[in-house]
Design a protein around this motif. Structure first.
Motif, PDB file in Angstrom:
ATOM      1  N   ASN A 176       0.818  -1.212   0.000  1.00  0.00           N
ATOM      2  CA  ASN A 176       0.000   0.000   0.000  1.00  0.00           C
ATOM      3  C   ASN A 176       0.852   1.263   0.000  1.00  0.00           C
ATOM      4  O   ASN A 176       0.559   2.226   0.684  1.00  0.00           O
ATOM      5  CB  ASN A 176      -0.933   0.026   1.221  1.00  0.00           C
ATOM      6  CG  ASN A 176      -2.126  -0.883   1.008  1.00  0.00           C
ATOM      7  OD1 ASN A 176      -2.282  -1.443  -0.076  1.00  0.00           O
ATOM      8  ND2 ASN A 176      -2.961  -1.020   2.019  1.00  0.00           N
ATOM      9  N   ALA A 177       1.925   1.223  -0.752  1.00  0.00           N
ATOM     10  CA  ALA A 177       2.787   2.398  -0.815  1.00  0.00           C
ATOM     11  C   ALA A 177       2.252   3.417  -1.806  1.00  0.00           C
ATOM     12  O   ALA A 177       2.667   4.564  -1.781  1.00  0.00           O
ATOM     13  CB  ALA A 177       4.199   1.995  -1.206  1.00  0.00           C
ATOM     14  N   LEU A 178       1.401   2.994  -2.687  1.00  0.00           N
ATOM     15  CA  LEU A 178       0.855   3.917  -3.681  1.00  0.00           C
ATOM     16  C   LEU A 178      -0.616   4.126  -3.402  1.00  0.00           C
ATOM     17  O   LEU A 178      -1.309   3.231  -2.923  1.00  0.00           O
ATOM     18  CB  LEU A 178       1.011   3.332  -5.092  1.00  0.00           C
ATOM     19  CG  LEU A 178       2.406   3.265  -5.672  1.00  0.00           C
ATOM     20  CD1 LEU A 178       2.354   2.524  -6.993  1.00  0.00           C
ATOM     21  CD2 LEU A 178       2.982   4.633  -5.875  1.00  0.00           C
ATOM     22  N   SER A 179      -1.089   5.309  -3.690  1.00  0.00           N
ATOM     23  CA  SER A 179      -2.511   5.565  -3.612  1.00  0.00           C
ATOM     24  C   SER A 179      -2.820   6.693  -4.582  1.00  0.00           C
ATOM     25  O   SER A 179      -1.923   7.440  -4.972  1.00  0.00           O
ATOM     26  CB  SER A 179      -2.893   5.964  -2.192  1.00  0.00           C
ATOM     27  OG  SER A 179      -4.265   6.277  -2.185  1.00  0.00           O
ATOM     28  N   MET A 180      -4.085   6.787  -4.951  1.00  0.00           N
ATOM     29  CA  MET A 180      -4.447   7.882  -5.838  1.00  0.00           C
ATOM     30  C   MET A 180      -5.051   8.989  -4.995  1.00  0.00           C
ATOM     31  O   MET A 180      -5.771   8.731  -4.035  1.00  0.00           O
ATOM     32  CB  MET A 180      -5.413   7.399  -6.894  1.00  0.00           C
ATOM     33  CG  MET A 180      -4.749   6.308  -7.720  1.00  0.00           C
ATOM     34  SD  MET A 180      -5.601   5.915  -9.212  1.00  0.00           S
ATOM     35  CE  MET A 180      -4.686   6.797 -10.416  1.00  0.00           C
ATOM     36  N   THR A 181      -4.718  10.207  -5.339  1.00  0.00           N
ATOM     37  CA  THR A 181      -5.176  11.340  -4.551  1.00  0.00           C
ATOM     38  C   THR A 181      -6.284  12.081  -5.303  1.00  0.00           C
ATOM     39  O   THR A 181      -6.640  11.712  -6.415  1.00  0.00           O
ATOM     40  CB  THR A 181      -4.025  12.314  -4.299  1.00  0.00           C
ATOM     41  OG1 THR A 181      -3.614  12.831  -5.559  1.00  0.00           O
ATOM     42  CG2 THR A 181      -2.865  11.624  -3.634  1.00  0.00           C
ATOM     43  N   ALA A 196      -8.328   7.160   2.208  1.00  0.00           N
ATOM     44  CA  ALA A 196      -9.727   6.992   1.835  1.00  0.00           C
ATOM     45  C   ALA A 196      -9.853   6.246   0.509  1.00  0.00           C
ATOM     46  O   ALA A 196     -10.729   5.401   0.337  1.00  0.00           O
ATOM     47  CB  ALA A 196     -10.399   8.357   1.739  1.00  0.00           C
ATOM     48  N   TYR A 197      -8.954   6.564  -0.405  1.00  0.00           N
ATOM     49  CA  TYR A 197      -8.979   5.881  -1.703  1.00  0.00           C
ATOM     50  C   TYR A 197      -8.822   4.375  -1.516  1.00  0.00           C
ATOM     51  O   TYR A 197      -9.566   3.568  -2.078  1.00  0.00           O
ATOM     52  CB  TYR A 197      -7.863   6.412  -2.606  1.00  0.00           C
ATOM     53  CG  TYR A 197      -7.807   5.729  -3.950  1.00  0.00           C
ATOM     54  CD1 TYR A 197      -8.591   6.169  -5.007  1.00  0.00           C
ATOM     55  CD2 TYR A 197      -6.989   4.620  -4.164  1.00  0.00           C
ATOM     56  CE1 TYR A 197      -8.568   5.540  -6.228  1.00  0.00           C
ATOM     57  CE2 TYR A 197      -6.959   3.981  -5.375  1.00  0.00           C
ATOM     58  CZ  TYR A 197      -7.749   4.439  -6.413  1.00  0.00           C
ATOM     59  OH  TYR A 197      -7.731   3.811  -7.624  1.00  0.00           O
ATOM     60  N   MET A 224      -8.777  -1.892  -0.591  1.00  0.00           N
ATOM     61  CA  MET A 224      -7.378  -2.313  -0.480  1.00  0.00           C
ATOM     62  C   MET A 224      -6.842  -2.054   0.922  1.00  0.00           C
ATOM     63  O   MET A 224      -5.652  -2.123   1.160  1.00  0.00           O
ATOM     64  CB  MET A 224      -6.532  -1.583  -1.515  1.00  0.00           C
ATOM     65  CG  MET A 224      -6.657  -2.199  -2.872  1.00  0.00           C
ATOM     66  SD  MET A 224      -5.746  -1.299  -4.087  1.00  0.00           S
ATOM     67  CE  MET A 224      -6.840  -0.011  -4.539  1.00  0.00           C
ATOM     68  N   TRP A 225      -7.730  -1.732   1.813  1.00  0.00           N
ATOM     69  CA  TRP A 225      -7.284  -1.378   3.160  1.00  0.00           C
ATOM     70  C   TRP A 225      -7.092  -2.611   4.024  1.00  0.00           C
ATOM     71  O   TRP A 225      -6.419  -2.573   5.031  1.00  0.00           O
ATOM     72  CB  TRP A 225      -8.316  -0.439   3.797  1.00  0.00           C
ATOM     73  CG  TRP A 225      -7.789   0.251   5.003  1.00  0.00           C
ATOM     74  CD1 TRP A 225      -8.138   0.012   6.298  1.00  0.00           C
ATOM     75  CD2 TRP A 225      -6.815   1.289   5.041  1.00  0.00           C
ATOM     76  NE1 TRP A 225      -7.451   0.829   7.144  1.00  0.00           N
ATOM     77  CE2 TRP A 225      -6.607   1.630   6.387  1.00  0.00           C
ATOM     78  CE3 TRP A 225      -6.081   1.954   4.063  1.00  0.00           C
ATOM     79  CZ2 TRP A 225      -5.719   2.609   6.801  1.00  0.00           C
ATOM     80  CZ3 TRP A 225      -5.183   2.937   4.463  1.00  0.00           C
ATOM     81  CH2 TRP A 225      -5.012   3.248   5.811  1.00  0.00           C
ATOM     82  N   GLU A 226      -7.638  -3.712   3.579  1.00  0.00           N
ATOM     83  CA  GLU A 226      -7.623  -4.929   4.389  1.00  0.00           C
ATOM     84  C   GLU A 226      -6.211  -5.348   4.795  1.00  0.00           C
ATOM     85  O   GLU A 226      -5.963  -5.664   5.942  1.00  0.00           O
ATOM     86  CB  GLU A 226      -8.275  -6.071   3.624  1.00  0.00           C
ATOM     87  CG  GLU A 226      -9.490  -6.636   4.319  1.00  0.00           C
ATOM     88  CD  GLU A 226     -10.105  -7.717   3.494  1.00  0.00           C
ATOM     89  OE1 GLU A 226      -9.451  -8.772   3.391  1.00  0.00           O
ATOM     90  OE2 GLU A 226     -11.200  -7.527   2.937  1.00  0.00           O
ATOM     91  N   ALA A 227      -5.342  -5.328   3.814  1.00  0.00           N
ATOM     92  CA  ALA A 227      -3.977  -5.760   4.097  1.00  0.00           C
ATOM     93  C   ALA A 227      -3.374  -4.933   5.212  1.00  0.00           C
ATOM     94  O   ALA A 227      -2.581  -5.427   6.016  1.00  0.00           O
ATOM     95  CB  ALA A 227      -3.136  -5.622   2.828  1.00  0.00           C
TER      96      ALA A 227
END
Lengths: 878, 182
Positions: B115-120, B153-154, B160-163
């Motif tokens: 989870n190092a990447l996320s969209m803003t 939040a994304y 993808m927050w489960e991990a």
């Protein structure tokens, strides 16, 4: 033959075949982790499970032998269930750290989990969290990822015969590593790294720096030694990331030694020459090819207009066939000189000259397969595992698998000594007299030695009883192979010794009987090829003699020119320069100032030259003197073909773009010849290859992949028949020439010269220069990886002496001769002859060479440099 | 006849035509005064891609190259190496994302195992040069720092927050301690 059905398909296989092989013959592949075709099956990973239809049982395919009427199912639901369960169990403790694991992307466990595994595991367990073993600078052991297939341990035991790693602890706690938790200390061949199906063993040099899918793979041939190993160069953005292999690829069957696997950084080091340099006002300044070539061609034209034989040329033995061919043709046809020589003159020539005169060929009569099958292997003055690692593996395999008798005639223990039936100690320089005694004893028919002979043998350090055992084994053996190497070729009496050896083998009929013969270990990658292409003053391409006007006219007619005769090798070149006859020297990667003693004297001679042109990868002592320094392409940047010690002609493939403005030697020669108004009729290196293969059909590319090797996919296929390429010499032609050779009178042997310059005392030793396993030549000293493994030259001294002197490893001693004195760190090793020390020649710098006598001496017959063994006094520094 | 005459002189058609317009005069305004006013974007909005950090400020990216492998536009380039400060940790020595090529598909975020990447929700980045839109890791980390809770939040809304919260060790790449020397 046993008849069985695999998935309903009937197949006949020989009794004793395993189900894995039988299924493969029927065209079904079974997944494996711990199976490797080169090693005995272990059956430890349990992934090759197959179902037997009659008994409804699952058995392991790799270890179960077929029986009559067996009905095997390789893809039934029961099999899938079994494999899936096995995977779940294998993944029980396996950390799912694939994103940071260097094996990710080329991991059989990953692939197998993807194809069989579900997303969930039925088992709950802790993940292992052992610290990684980072003690070694070369390999990282991560026991968490290990699935205990044991491949690494077995390849180290069965193939490399080094026994450096093993299983530690029992049960769940089992880990793999060097014994007793010590730092890994082995030959660093990296085969365990290659076979590991997970990321349990990874490469520390390129740790975390690559992903397999990012890299471009190029299959090429290693040029570091004469083994001719095929390897895969992984490049990313035109730079080499790592060198790997593929199971079963090439004559090496997927094994590469430490130099081949880790020694790739030298060619991409910052010190590589990038542009042509011209000497202006005593300084070398960068220039361009368009400026340098016209200037150079004018100067050369002016020199050759004064007559024949005004230019001398030296060629490295790492040049491919094509470049060597162009080199000699350029020298002879364009520069009108026969003063040309190659690196082979440093020692290999001592063997090549007698061998060609006796057999007419440089190609070996035996290859590694014959070595494995031999009854008796006599290694004369060679350390096969070090000089040509793969030959060493073949010898180890012959002893281990087929109980071959191994005799080692050497001054000290080498890495294969422990497998030898008898190690016969022989002081350097006595090879010729030893072989003559052996030959006479064999032909006399007696089984005992006269007391006179016994005394003589004792004097050379030879144990007479061991000698007698060798005699009786040579008599009784059906397949005898003699192996000669660096120490043999470089000894002072090597030329005579080679004559004696060939005569001995001829008299015993060893050239005539299949499976027997002589296996010569040349020092550089293409010694054989360079000589076959005529890069020596004695021979024209095809080993035709230059002196023989009839043989010369063959090439004169073909090239439609007149070729110079006379000329000479290194000895004559130095003489010619001194007398002022030779005015220019062109060196393609040979630096006489590095290997000749008395560099000050040689420098003085070379300074008489009007023009010195050096084409090399790096700046060196000779390049410092040069008027033109041309950047050459490394073996990773060029095309061409190399002839291995086994006689295979294998291609080089460019893995990266030429460094800077570097050109391969062949291209330089083509451009220079065109500039001089005398163009050679080739427009590319490929055209030269085509010409060579047309004239010499037996030099067409050949190689031997293991039978199970299957091209580019990297999958192991077990049933492809292997084709035997024509790489060996023809026995009929060799035999017919041998009868003539045997009729000649034996070559006279001069009494061995024993160094008497230092009075024999307590601390007096004979010092030889040896090859280190971790280096090849002097270029590898610029390789950061290999320098991490071995970064300093240690003087190897007998352990008993060091103990007596109370010296430990790394202690400095003073080494002196009447010519010089130097202090060196020591490494006490066991198994050395009483009065001998040796030093790796890679580290022999100018200061070291001052120990040698101030006059360069040469063997009278072969012109090879002699006096490479000296007496030294070694004393502890108080 | 009379109806047509009346329609003509009273401009009823114009009235009919303006009916919708006139009705909207009394309805709530939809147009926002961008850039003075900003829209509220949905949590799943696929704006510029940012790098995230752990709570202690350590960058998450382990340089596994999976985003590079999955990127359909070949916009990402990762050069991984050993972390110079945290011993034995893999990290991205260089990370460049070429937003001129990026098609904002979000595959890289899905591929990222840590989870190092996320969209803003940032979308308005313009530049006078093409190079100005090729973002380095530092720029992307700054994007992530700016985005703050938006990036979380994304991941939450895209499942993808489960991990992050599962508590299983698969989600967190903790690196085993090393034993040197000996």
């Amino acid at each position: 033959m046993v008849k069985l059905t695999v998935n309903g398909k009937e197949v006949d296989v020989p009794a004793g075949t395993t189900i894995l092989h039988a299924a493969s013959a029927a065209g079904f592949s079974i997944p494996t982790f711990c199976y490797n075709p080169r090693m005995d099956p272990a059956g430890s990973c349990r992934i090759c499970a197959v179902e037997l239809e009659d008994s409804k049982r699952t058995v392991m395919g790799c270890i179960t032998q077929v029986t009559e009427g067996m009905k095997v199912l390789t893809e039934s639901s029961k099999v899938h269930e079994a494999r899936k369960t096995n995977l779940e169990l294998l993944l029980l403790h396996h950390p799912l750290d694939c994103p940071v694991c260097d094996c990710g992307g080329e991991c059989p466990l990953q692939n197998m989990s993807f194809s069989y595994g579900g997303t969930d595991s039925r088992f709950e367990s802790h993940r292992n969290d052992e610290p990684e073993d980072m003690k070694s600078e070369v390999l990282v052991f991560n026991s968490n990822r290990c699935i205990l297939c044991g491949k690494c341990v077995r390849i180290c035991d069965e193939i490399q015969d080094v026994h450096a790693i093993g299983f530690i602890n029992r049960g769940f706690d089992t880990i793999i590593g060097p014994p007793l938790g010590k730092k890994l200390d082995c030959e660093f061949c990296g085969d365990c790294l290659e076979v590991c199906p997970t990321g349990a063993i990874t490469d520390r040099f390129v740790r975390y720096q690559f992903r397999p899918w990012q890299m471009e793979k190029t299959e090429t041939t290693c040029t570091s030694c004469s083994s001719g190993c095929r390897m895969v160069v992984d490049t990313e953005n035109e730079s080499i990331v790592r060198i790997s292999s593929r199971e079963g690829l090439g004559p090496n069957e997927g094994s590469i030694c430490v130099v081949g696997r880790f020694g790739f950084n030298g060619v991409q080091s910052k010190s590589r020459l990038e542009a042509p340099h011209v000497k202006k006002a005593q300084r070398l300044v960068p220039s361009t090819w368009d400026e340098v070539l016209p200037e150079l061609s004018t100067k050369l034209s002016a020199i050759i207009s004064r007559g024949e034989g005004r230019v001398a040329g030296l060629a490295s033995s790492r040049l491919p066939l094509e470049d060597a061919f162009l080199f000699q043709r350029f020298m002879r046809q364009v520069l009108k000189t026969n003063f040309l020589d190659s690196e082979a003159r440093q020692g290999f020539m001592n063997m090549a000259l007698p061998l060609v005169s006796a057999t007419g060929s440089l190609r070996p009569m035996v290859d590694h397969e014959d070595i494995v099958k031999a009854d008796l292997i006599v290694v004369l003055g060679a350390d096969p595992a070090v000089e040509s690692n793969i030959t060493g593996l073949a010898i180890k395999k012959a002893v281990r698998k087929n109980r071959a008798a191994l005799y080692l005639v050497h001054g000290r223990d080498v890495s294969i000594s422990s497998r030898a039936r008898e190690v016969i100690r022989l002081a350097p320089g006595y090879e010729a007299v030893f072989l003559r005694t052996l030959r006479e004893t064999l032909s006399s028919g007696t089984n005992d030695l006269s007391s006179e002979v016994r005394v003589r043998l004792d004097g050379w350090g030879v144990n007479p009883d061991a000698f007698l055992r060798l005699v009786s084994d040579v008599k009784s053996s059906k397949r005898t192979i003699f192996v000669t190497g660096r120490r043999f070729h470089r000894s002072d009496a090597a030329f005579e010794a080679s004559h004696e050896l060939i005569r001995l083998m001829g008299e015993r009929g060893l050239f005539a009987s299949e499976g027997s013969g002589l296996f010569v270990l040349p020092e550089s990658g293409n010694d054989l090829g360079v000589l076959m292409m005529g890069a020596s003053f004695e021979w024209l391409p095809g080993l035709l003699e230059t002196k023989n006007s009839e043989q010369r006219s063959v090439w004169e007619n073909h090239w439609n020119t007149k070729l110079p005769s006379g000329g000479g090798g290194l000895r004559e070149i130095l003489g010619g320069i001194e007398s002022g006859e030779i005015r220019a020297l062109i060196s393609f990667g040979v630096d006489p100032l590095r290997f000749l003693p008395d560099s000050a004297g040689v420098r003085k001679i070379l300074s008489k030259l009007e023009l010195i042109v050096v084409a090399d990868l790096f700046q060196g002592p000779l390049a410092d003197m040069a008027h033109y320094v041309l950047p050459a392409a490394s073996s990773f940047e060029r095309t061409g073909h190399m002839v291995s010690a086994e006689g295979f002609v294998q291609p080089l493939a460019p893995a990266m773009a030429p460094w800077g403005n570097a050109l391969s030697e062949g291209n330089m020669i083509l451009r220079l010849a065109a500039q001089m108004g005398c163009p050679l009729p080739f427009d590319s290196i490929e055209a030269v290859s085509a010409e060579i293969f047309r004239i010499f059909p037996d030099l067409r590319p050949s190689t031997r992949n293991a039978s199970y090797f299957q091209g580019k996919t990297g999958e192991i296929l077990l049933s492809i028949p292997r084709s035997q390429p024509p790489h060996k010499a023809e026995r009929e032609s060799v035999n017919s020439r041998m009868t003539d050779f045997l009729k000649q009178t034996p070559h006279p042997i001069a009494a061995p010269v024993v160094g008497d310059e230092v009075t024999k005392g307590e601390n007096t030793f004979v010092m030889t220069l040896s090859k280190s396993i971790n280096h090849a030549g002097t270029q590898t000293l610029l390789d950061s990886n290999l320098m991490t493994i071995e970064g300093e030259g240690f003087l190897r001294v007998p352990r008993q002496w060091a103990r007596k002197m109370k010296l430990k490893k790394g202690a400095c001693v003073s080494v002196s001769t009447s010519h010089g004195r130097i202090s060196l760190p020591i490494d006490p090793v066991s198994g050395m002859a009483e009065g001998e020390v040796h030093f790796p020649f890679h580290f022999a710098d100018a200061r070291f060479m001052e120990l040698f006598p101030g006059k360069v001496s040469f063997n009278a017959h072969s012109g090879a440099q002699s006096g490479q063994t000296i007496d030294v006094k070694v004393e502890p520094i108080a | 006849m009379l109806k047509k005459f009346l329609d003509t002189i009273l401009f009823t058609e114009i009235g009919q035509g303006l009916k919708l317009t006139l009705r909207h005069m009394f309805m709530k305004k939809v147009t926002s005064q961008y850039p003075k006013e900003k829209l509220v974007l949905a949590d799943g909005y696929r704006g510029f891609i940012a790098h995230r950090r752990y709570d202690d400020g350590v960058e998450r990216c382990v340089g596994c190259d999976l985003c590079e492998a999955i990127c359909p536009a070949k916009a990402i380039r990762v050069v991984s190496d050993i972390h110079p400060e945290i011993p034995d940790r893999r990290y991205a020595k260089e990370y460049t994302l070429d937003f001129t090529r990026c098609i904002f598909c979000g595959f890289c975020v899905v591929a990222c195992p840590v989870n190092a990447l996320s969209m803003t929700k940032e979308f308005a980045h313009s530049s006078f040069t093409r190079n100005g839109l090729i973002y380095s890791k530092e720029q992307m980390l700054a994007l992530g720092d700016r985005a703050g809770a938006d990036s979380d939040a994304y991941l939450k809304v895209r499942n993808m927050w489960e991990a992050e919260n599962s508590g299983k060790d698969e989600g967190h790449y903790h690196f085993p301690p090393i034993s040197l020397g000996g």
